[in-house]
Design a protein around this motif. Structure first.
Motif, PDB file in Angstrom:
ATOM      1  N   ALA A 174     -23.267  52.706 -35.797  1.00 25.01           N
ATOM      2  CA  ALA A 174     -24.356  53.228 -36.623  1.00 25.01           C
ATOM      3  C   ALA A 174     -25.299  52.095 -37.024  1.00 25.01           C
ATOM      4  O   ALA A 174     -26.528  52.264 -37.005  1.00 25.01           O
ATOM      5  N   GLY A 175     -24.750  50.936 -37.345  1.00 21.90           N
ATOM      6  CA  GLY A 175     -25.580  49.791 -37.725  1.00 21.90           C
ATOM      7  C   GLY A 175     -26.489  49.341 -36.595  1.00 21.90           C
ATOM      8  O   GLY A 175     -27.665  49.012 -36.820  1.00 21.90           O
ATOM      9  N   ARG A 176     -25.964  49.322 -35.367  1.00 25.62           N
ATOM     10  CA  ARG A 176     -26.798  48.950 -34.215  1.00 25.62           C
ATOM     11  C   ARG A 176     -27.902  49.971 -33.977  1.00 25.62           C
ATOM     12  O   ARG A 176     -29.041  49.619 -33.688  1.00 25.62           O
ATOM     13  N   GLN A 177     -27.565  51.250 -34.104  1.00 28.20           N
ATOM     14  CA  GLN A 177     -28.577  52.290 -33.925  1.00 28.20           C
ATOM     15  C   GLN A 177     -29.664  52.179 -34.981  1.00 28.20           C
ATOM     16  O   GLN A 177     -30.851  52.286 -34.679  1.00 28.20           O
ATOM     17  N   VAL A 178     -29.264  51.958 -36.218  1.00 30.27           N
ATOM     18  CA  VAL A 178     -30.226  51.820 -37.307  1.00 30.27           C
ATOM     19  C   VAL A 178     -31.110  50.595 -37.078  1.00 30.27           C
ATOM     20  O   VAL A 178     -32.329  50.656 -37.266  1.00 30.27           O
ATOM     21  N   ALA A 179     -30.522  49.475 -36.650  1.00 29.03           N
ATOM     22  CA  ALA A 179     -31.311  48.264 -36.396  1.00 29.03           C
ATOM     23  C   ALA A 179     -32.362  48.518 -35.312  1.00 29.03           C
ATOM     24  O   ALA A 179     -33.523  48.109 -35.457  1.00 29.03           O
ATOM     25  N   ALA A 180     -31.975  49.196 -34.248  1.00 29.69           N
ATOM     26  CA  ALA A 180     -32.933  49.502 -33.175  1.00 29.69           C
ATOM     27  C   ALA A 180     -34.025  50.445 -33.678  1.00 29.69           C
ATOM     28  O   ALA A 180     -35.211  50.264 -33.362  1.00 29.69           O
ATOM     29  N   MET A 181     -33.649  51.412 -34.472  1.00 30.94           N
ATOM     30  CA  MET A 181     -34.631  52.358 -35.003  1.00 30.94           C
ATOM     31  C   MET A 181     -35.551  51.691 -36.029  1.00 30.94           C
ATOM     32  O   MET A 181     -36.718  52.047 -36.130  1.00 30.94           O
ATOM     33  N   ARG A 182     -35.019  50.749 -36.741  1.00 34.94           N
ATOM     34  CA  ARG A 182     -35.832  49.991 -37.703  1.00 34.94           C
ATOM     35  C   ARG A 182     -36.901  49.183 -36.978  1.00 34.94           C
ATOM     36  O   ARG A 182     -38.059  49.148 -37.410  1.00 34.94           O
ATOM     37  N   ARG A 183     -36.516  48.562 -35.856  1.00 35.40           N
ATOM     38  CA  ARG A 183     -37.494  47.807 -35.052  1.00 35.40           C
ATOM     39  C   ARG A 183     -38.601  48.706 -34.518  1.00 35.40           C
ATOM     40  O   ARG A 183     -39.729  48.272 -34.349  1.00 35.40           O
ATOM     41  N   ARG A 184     -38.285  49.971 -34.286  1.00 34.07           N
ATOM     42  CA  ARG A 184     -39.270  50.930 -33.782  1.00 34.07           C
ATOM     43  C   ARG A 184     -40.070  51.592 -34.903  1.00 34.07           C
ATOM     44  O   ARG A 184     -40.944  52.415 -34.642  1.00 34.07           O
TER      45      ARG A 184
END
Length: 173
Positions: free
Chosen positions: A93-103
């Motif tokens: 979940a943390g990796r997904q959130v980090a990628a979505m935050r960058r977007r």
């Protein structure tokens, strides 16, 4: 639904007859569970087929859509709560959130009460994209199921809801 007389890609035999010959027993709980096992395998294949043959997820991939939908439904959450709700490992979940935050789809701010916790909040851009995907998915299902009557649609929706609630109770509790 006219389940007993409906044929599928498995052939022209009605479902009940196929279940009887495939499972070696007519009906009963074991026969029903065996039919469900088989149909969920076909359902998973069909979901993959629909995904590959559709442009619905050009805006967001499935993980992004589900994460944003969860945040829209439940409000801002910390990573552990979000992971638990979605049945994910917190690191995933943390990796997904980090990628979505960058977007620019979500933001992650420190919790004022406990600065070690990060609270994930959907951004307007993320909610807009999730809304567009939801709209496209709904239109796609409406087109696919256009010849179903309202009772069949209600039954399928209720059964999916019951199944998903059972999975959540069993695996996410």
């Amino acid at each position: 639904m006219t389940t007993a007389a409906t044929a599928t890609a498995e052939g022209d035999a009605p479902r009940a007859e196929r279940a009887e010959t495939r499972d070696g027993a007519a009906g009963g709980r074991a026969g029903h569970v065996a039919a469900i096992e088989r149909q969920t395998a076909v359902l998973n294949r069909n979901f993959e087929l629909l995904y590959r043959r559709s442009d619905v997820h050009e805006e967001l991939d499935r993980a992004e859509y589900l994460l944003l939908s969860t945040l829209a439904d439940h409000g801002p959450m910390d990573i552990n709560s979000l992971a638990s709700t979605l049945g994910l490992d917190p690191s995933t979940a943390g990796r997904q959130v980090a990628a979505m935050r960058r977007r620019g789809l979500v933001e992650r701010e420190a919790d004022p009460a406990d600065r070690r916790r990060g609270i994930v909040t959907p951004r307007p851009e993320g909610l807009a994209r999730a809304g567009l995907v939801r709209e496209r998915r709904t239109e796609s299902f409406a087109e696919l199921l256009a010849d179903w009557d309202a009772e069949d649609l209600a039954t399928l929706g209720a059964m999916f809801e019951k199944y998903n609630e059972t999975v959540a109770r069993h695996y996410l509790a």
